[in-house]
Design an enzyme around this catalytic site. Structure first.
Site, PDB file in Angstrom:
ATOM      1  N   ASN A   1       0.854  -1.179   0.000  1.00 26.80           N
ATOM      2  CA  ASN A   1       0.000   0.000   0.000  1.00 26.80           C
ATOM      3  C   ASN A   1       0.892   1.232   0.000  1.00 26.80           C
ATOM      4  O   ASN A   1       1.758   1.369   0.864  1.00 26.80           O
ATOM      5  CB  ASN A   1      -0.907  -0.008   1.235  1.00 26.80           C
ATOM      6  CG  ASN A   1      -1.923   1.122   1.208  1.00 26.80           C
ATOM      7  OD1 ASN A   1      -1.566   2.294   1.263  1.00 26.80           O
ATOM      8  ND2 ASN A   1      -3.194   0.778   1.119  1.00 26.80           N
TER       9      ASN A   1
ATOM     10  N   THR B   1      -5.120  -0.456  -2.701  1.00 22.80           N
ATOM     11  CA  THR B   1      -5.593   0.869  -2.311  1.00 22.80           C
ATOM     12  C   THR B   1      -6.811   0.702  -1.424  1.00 22.80           C
ATOM     13  O   THR B   1      -7.700  -0.124  -1.702  1.00 22.80           O
ATOM     14  CB  THR B   1      -5.860   1.776  -3.525  1.00 22.80           C
ATOM     15  OG1 THR B   1      -6.243   3.072  -3.060  1.00 22.80           O
ATOM     16  CG2 THR B   1      -6.951   1.227  -4.439  1.00 22.80           C
ATOM     17  N   GLU B   2      -6.852   1.444  -0.322  1.00 18.80           N
ATOM     18  CA  GLU B   2      -7.823   1.155   0.732  1.00 18.80           C
ATOM     19  C   GLU B   2      -9.264   1.433   0.328  1.00 18.80           C
ATOM     20  O   GLU B   2     -10.191   0.991   0.989  1.00 18.80           O
ATOM     21  CB  GLU B   2      -7.481   1.897   2.028  1.00 18.80           C
ATOM     22  CG  GLU B   2      -7.340   3.396   1.910  1.00 18.80           C
ATOM     23  CD  GLU B   2      -5.877   3.815   1.759  1.00 18.80           C
ATOM     24  OE1 GLU B   2      -5.133   3.151   1.002  1.00 18.80           O
ATOM     25  OE2 GLU B   2      -5.487   4.816   2.387  1.00 18.80           O
ATOM     26  N   ASN B   3      -9.456   2.152  -0.768  1.00 19.53           N
ATOM     27  CA  ASN B   3     -10.835   2.351  -1.223  1.00 19.53           C
ATOM     28  C   ASN B   3     -11.374   1.145  -1.994  1.00 19.53           C
ATOM     29  O   ASN B   3     -12.501   1.202  -2.475  1.00 19.53           O
ATOM     30  CB  ASN B   3     -10.961   3.642  -2.044  1.00 19.53           C
ATOM     31  CG  ASN B   3      -9.992   3.713  -3.182  1.00 19.53           C
ATOM     32  OD1 ASN B   3      -8.799   3.436  -3.024  1.00 19.53           O
ATOM     33  ND2 ASN B   3     -10.478   4.065  -4.352  1.00 19.53           N
TER      34      ASN B   3
ATOM     35  N   SER C   1     -11.561  -4.205   2.741  1.00 20.20           N
ATOM     36  CA  SER C   1     -10.284  -3.557   2.483  1.00 20.20           C
ATOM     37  C   SER C   1      -9.553  -3.256   3.792  1.00 20.20           C
ATOM     38  O   SER C   1      -8.343  -3.492   3.915  1.00 20.20           O
ATOM     39  CB  SER C   1     -10.508  -2.273   1.693  1.00 20.20           C
ATOM     40  OG  SER C   1      -9.280  -1.766   1.241  1.00 20.20           O
TER      41      SER C   1
END
Lengths: 211, 220, 211, 220
Positions: free
Chosen positions: C22, C45-47, C87
């Protein structure tokens, strides 16, 4: 219509169009056969299917489509499959509108014992505790007494409780009880049953408010 | 079969002053912009908004904020909209900030019947001040409680008439979890298909989570 | 190669084939341009995307494919999309092998402050706290000092910490520090940097173990 | 690219005596039966098994139990296999029982970095005896801790070479969540496809959760 089907038919009257319903083993399973016209319900099974259909015809069994009793079932149009974590999130989170369950005992507060048989080592609980705390409405369908005639509706349960939450409705071959904050209320006699018989075969206090 | 498809005006008319509203989207991506615009048009006020962000100046939730209709915002990243800061400084907006993972986990808990949970995130920081902690396995965890709301406004790609939903790419984000945690769930969708036309293996939000479906008017 | 790219290139040396990584905004974003041959990494990606590709060509932007900075990106073969709850379960649960982040300050214990700028009302935290507690390994890439020459590696952070967990490695244009249980250890000087310069521009105690 | 495809014997050889092992499946549906058979063949013992059920007499995990190789079983419903009761009564098996929803939530917590959580399930019952409780919103919740394991043996329908997984119908059950909560995750699959041949919108288990893929030998 035999006794079990009469109980199941009475329980089916409680369902509303669009309800998501989880059916336990035994009498509850039969509720699906008695839905009133115009009432579409969606059957949820905790092993991960919303939209359970009837048992498959011989030769059409898919071994990967089973219900919580591990029996082959079918899937209906509009169904979905999901993992156990989401399935229990649905149950605990109040997204299953109605759970219809069997019981070994119901106490005077309407709490249920249905997971642990007397004397035996406790080896299984399954989804019963989650359904009892999480379902929007819980309906118990059961025979009024045990095989040897002992009351199953009792002042205090001798078997361990499944949850601290009382159920909403108890339906037997003799009677329908609503569970209120002040305890059990007898609201209906089933066809052929008398108040005297219900009193004789019930070991819990209850009030009577027949329509 | 229950009729879940409504016009956006009928759907949003269910929202009352003072309600708490979860709104999906990461920034504007996956945000239910037509439902938000309709909410702006109808005028409900004194709202608590639970959303990762609060739109961008002149766009999405920020329009409601600029009109003074949001009382409180609960989320994780408001820095990208300077209007939030202005309203906070002016004492017109209350803000509750949490780590993004805690935010989404609290919503999941709300939808899943979990009363609270312990997370490592924020332990030993400013955001954990005043919160209960517990040492588990030698590490400090912070107790966080479930979040629920009166209404969730979400954006999905496709719905069937029962309310089963699928999403599109990173527009999925907070939408499926918010669909689980509100009393009334309204989904804005690009397309509505007949029952049976969605593969039961790929449905992300099963229909039991969805109360109202609104067909988008704009091009997608 | 400018300073930021040199930092990014050094960070890229830390990655191993198969790592799930990340990348924060700024210098970390550039790490993907410097991967050694034979090292395939998978950008998270955290989204809600595992398998972030490079920025799209003009005219090929899909507005529904963005990274955590809300900038358009592309998707790679073998990628998957998921909701924010999964996520962050990946992040907190230790399934992201490496997080590479920027920082405003690093203290003598290797703890990071990177979410709250001085004086301003605190209005955003995003995924930083989750990444710092959850990622398998955390690498900080940053300029050694602020724009006006103040040390960013300090004995005690004046800005609020992002987590109680120390990071693993700090890379600047001057030096590489390993974070140990007993504090910072200078293990490398970047090309052109001297130990004297690192000492002068660093406001935290550190040990020196150059190879 | 990392090579994740191994033979079942190489895969199961990573398991050592005394390890804790999560095993997917609801009864035998969705259970990784070929991996279990290989584990039976290789002889590892003193195992802690975390599984909703423990097979059926002569089938699945019950073979390991009958051979005295399981020390402890953590799960929710062991009643369907009478062998479990016999071994418990004989003092040969330790059992930890929890509500099915608590069981799966504890595994999810283990995989999601959540140290513990509060659930209503079991409050006021025998199963909550000795557990901490907390009143939240007027109702009693029971504190439960995360479950993790050394190894997870799971069953999926299809994998790509990276380890992305999809499942088949109700064979999904505990498999995706167990894939998140063990140090080493071994997936038994019907079919392995090339990278890029799975729709990124429908992958249930992203590849970061999967260490080893084993192609089933038997007909599916």
């Amino acid at each position: 219509m035999d006794r079990k089907h009469r109980i199941a038919a009475r329980a089916a009257q409680e369902l509303r169009d669009g309800d998501v319903v989880n059916l336990g083993v035994g009498i509850p399973t039969r509720v699906a056969d008695h839905l009133p016209p115009g009432v579409d319900v969606y059957l949820h099974t905790e092993n991960g299917l919303l939209g359970v259909g009837p048992a498959p015809k011989p030769g059409e069994v898919d071994p990967d489509v089973v219900n919580a009793s591990k029996l082959p079932v079918t899937q209906t149009p509009g169904c979905s499959f999901f993992a156990s974590d989401l399935s229990f999130s649905m149950i605990r989170g109040g997204h299953v509108d109605v759970a219809i369950l069997g019981a070994l005992q119901v106490d005077a507060q309407g709490r249920v014992a249905n997971w642990s048989v007397p004397g035996a080592t406790v080896l299984g609980v399954g989804g019963a505790m989650d359904l009892l705390v999480g379902a929007g409405r819980v309906i118990v369908t059961m025979s009024h007494t045990t095989r040897d005639g002992q009351p199953k509706i009792v002042q205090n349960a001798s078997l361990p409780l499944t949850a601290d939450r009382p159920v909403d409705l108890v339906i037997t071959e003799l009677a329908v009880f609503q569970v209120t904050e002040t305890g059990l209320v007898l609201t209906e006699l089933m066809p052929g049953a008398t108040l005297e018989e219900v009193r004789r075969r019930t070991a819990a206090e209850f009030r009577v408010q027949l329509a | 079969m229950k009729q879940k498809i409504l016009s956006k005006s009928d759907a949003i008319a269910r929202i009352r002053d003072g309600m708490s509203i979860m709104v999906g989207g990461f920034g504007l991506v996956g945000a239910p912009l037509e439902l938000i615009d309709e909410l702006y048009r109808q005028g409900q006020k004194d709202l608590t908004v639970i959303s990762n962000n609060v739109g961008e100046p002149g766009k999405g939730l920020s329009r409601l904020l600029e009109a003074g209709r949001i009382r409180k915002a609960i989320g994780s990243y408001f820095t990208s909209n300077p209007v939030v800061g202005e309203h906070v400084l002016a004492g017109k907006l209350e803000v509750e900030l949490m780590p993004q993972g805690t935010f989404v986990e609290a919503i999941r808990a709300g939808g899943a019947g979990i009363g609270g949970f312990y997370t490592r995130a924020s332990a030993g920081t400013l955001l954990a001040e005043g919160k209960e902690t517990r040492v588990i396995g030698g590490q400090t965890y912070v107790l966080e409680y479930a979040l629920t709301a009166d209404v969730a406004l979400i954006r999905a790609h496709k719905a069937d008439r029962l309310g089963n939903l699928v999403y599109r790419k990173t527009a999925r984000n907070f939408n499926p979890v918010m669909a689980t945690a509100a009393k009334l769930v309204i989904a804005e969708v690009d397309e509505i298909v007949e029952v049976g036309q969605m593969d039961p293996e790929v449905i992300v939000t099963p229909h039991l989570y969805v109360d109202i479906i609104v067909q988008r008017e704009g091009a997608t």
